[in-house]
Write a protein that holds these residues in place. Structure first.
Motif, PDB file in Angstrom:
ATOM      1  N   ALA A  39     -64.122  30.639  -9.831  1.00 49.29           N
ATOM      2  CA  ALA A  39     -62.939  31.381 -10.080  1.00 49.29           C
ATOM      3  C   ALA A  39     -62.410  32.410  -9.108  1.00 49.29           C
ATOM      4  N   GLY A  40     -62.835  31.888  -7.686  1.00 43.38           N
ATOM      5  CA  GLY A  40     -62.337  32.773  -6.602  1.00 43.38           C
ATOM      6  C   GLY A  40     -61.215  32.596  -6.335  1.00 43.38           C
ATOM      7  N   LEU A  41     -60.683  33.292  -5.259  1.00 41.66           N
ATOM      8  CA  LEU A  41     -59.165  33.651  -4.672  1.00 41.66           C
ATOM      9  C   LEU A  41     -58.640  31.939  -4.405  1.00 41.66           C
ATOM     10  N   HIS A  42     -59.441  31.280  -3.630  1.00 42.46           N
ATOM     11  CA  HIS A  42     -58.932  29.952  -3.246  1.00 42.46           C
ATOM     12  C   HIS A  42     -58.669  29.027  -4.458  1.00 42.46           C
ATOM     13  N   GLU A  43     -59.467  29.144  -5.432  1.00 39.92           N
ATOM     14  CA  GLU A  43     -59.143  28.403  -6.613  1.00 39.92           C
ATOM     15  C   GLU A  43     -57.779  28.661  -7.331  1.00 39.92           C
ATOM     16  N   SER A  44     -57.662  29.984  -7.309  1.00 41.21           N
ATOM     17  CA  SER A  44     -56.377  30.617  -8.141  1.00 41.21           C
ATOM     18  C   SER A  44     -55.135  30.548  -7.115  1.00 41.21           C
ATOM     19  N   VAL A  45     -55.316  30.480  -5.692  1.00 39.85           N
ATOM     20  CA  VAL A  45     -54.189  29.987  -4.654  1.00 39.85           C
ATOM     21  C   VAL A  45     -54.062  28.424  -5.222  1.00 39.85           C
ATOM     22  N   ILE A  46     -54.873  27.718  -5.149  1.00 37.71           N
ATOM     23  CA  ILE A  46     -54.494  26.169  -5.376  1.00 37.71           C
ATOM     24  C   ILE A  46     -53.909  25.916  -6.636  1.00 37.71           C
ATOM     25  N   GLU A  47     -54.506  26.654  -7.697  1.00 36.78           N
ATOM     26  CA  GLU A  47     -53.805  26.451  -9.085  1.00 36.78           C
ATOM     27  C   GLU A  47     -52.417  26.928  -9.248  1.00 36.78           C
ATOM     28  N   SER A  48     -52.204  28.243  -8.470  1.00 38.47           N
ATOM     29  CA  SER A  48     -50.656  28.602  -8.494  1.00 38.47           C
ATOM     30  C   SER A  48     -49.752  27.915  -7.635  1.00 38.47           C
ATOM     31  N   SER A  49     -50.297  27.530  -6.292  1.00 36.99           N
ATOM     32  CA  SER A  49     -49.301  27.035  -5.360  1.00 36.99           C
ATOM     33  C   SER A  49     -50.407  25.552  -4.584  1.00 36.99           C
ATOM     34  N   PRO A  50     -50.355  24.398  -5.385  1.00 35.91           N
ATOM     35  CA  PRO A  50     -50.931  23.325  -4.947  1.00 35.91           C
ATOM     36  C   PRO A  50     -50.611  23.033  -3.347  1.00 35.91           C
ATOM     37  N   ARG A  51     -49.493  23.368  -3.242  1.00 33.64           N
ATOM     38  CA  ARG A  51     -48.854  22.922  -1.695  1.00 33.64           C
ATOM     39  C   ARG A  51     -49.849  23.727  -0.772  1.00 33.64           C
ATOM     40  N   LEU A  52     -50.553  24.575  -1.180  1.00 30.85           N
ATOM     41  CA  LEU A  52     -51.522  25.534  -0.183  1.00 30.85           C
ATOM     42  C   LEU A  52     -52.826  24.917   0.043  1.00 30.85           C
ATOM     43  N   SER A  53     -53.033  23.856  -0.593  1.00 30.68           N
ATOM     44  CA  SER A  53     -54.333  23.396  -0.631  1.00 30.68           C
ATOM     45  C   SER A  53     -54.974  23.256   0.977  1.00 30.68           C
TER      46      SER A  53
END
Length: 150
Positions: A66-80
């Motif tokens: 549940a870290g930041l990277h997971e939140s980023v990908i959930e919020s904006s998959p294009r940033l994976s």
């Protein structure tokens, strides 16, 4: 933004500030006069140890469950892809911190100072760039500025 995400960003901000301070302290130790190389080396080693701990915490907050990277990908998959790049940088930076710690191991002699300073300055530059890319990623994902004295 959900309350959990705001708390997560607050944790990232705190870790980011701690990492920024550790980088600044290492930079200061590297720039200090080295008339007494053993004492200079001990200070560099002390700041490297602090940096290593803060960097481990940074990695935990960003890559952990549940870290930041997971939140980023959930919020904006294009940033994976950007997340993958930052994650790979973590491994590189951890290796560079370990390598510098090995080179700066006591006792430091006058002949060692230049190489340690060069390697340390390169590490500081890489860390600053990494932090900037991380801040840009968070801003792009959440339209949130991490700030914290930058």
């Amino acid at each position: 933004m959900e309350p959990t995400a705001v708390r997560d960003l607050d944790a990232v901000r705190r870790r980011r500030a701690e990492l920024r301070e550790s980088i600044a302290l290492l930079r200061s130790a590297l720039a200090a006069p080295s008339a007494e190389p053993v004492v200079w080396g001990e200070r560099v080693q002390q700041e490297l140890a602090r940096l290593a701990l803060d960097f481990i915490e940074h990695v935990e907050v960003t890559e952990g469950p549940a870290g930041l990277h997971e939140s980023v990908i959930e919020s904006s998959p294009r940033l994976s892809h950007a997340v993958d790049v930052l994650t790979a940088e973590h491994e590189e930076l951890e290796a560079q911190i370990a390598a510098l710690s090995a080179v700066a191991e006591a006792p430091v002699m006058a002949a060692d100072v230049e190489a340690i300073t060069a390697q340390g300055s390169e590490l500081v530059g890489l860390l600053v760039k990494h932090r900037q890319r991380g801040a840009d990623l968070v801003y792009e994902a959440f339209q949130q500025d991490l700030g914290t004295g930058d």
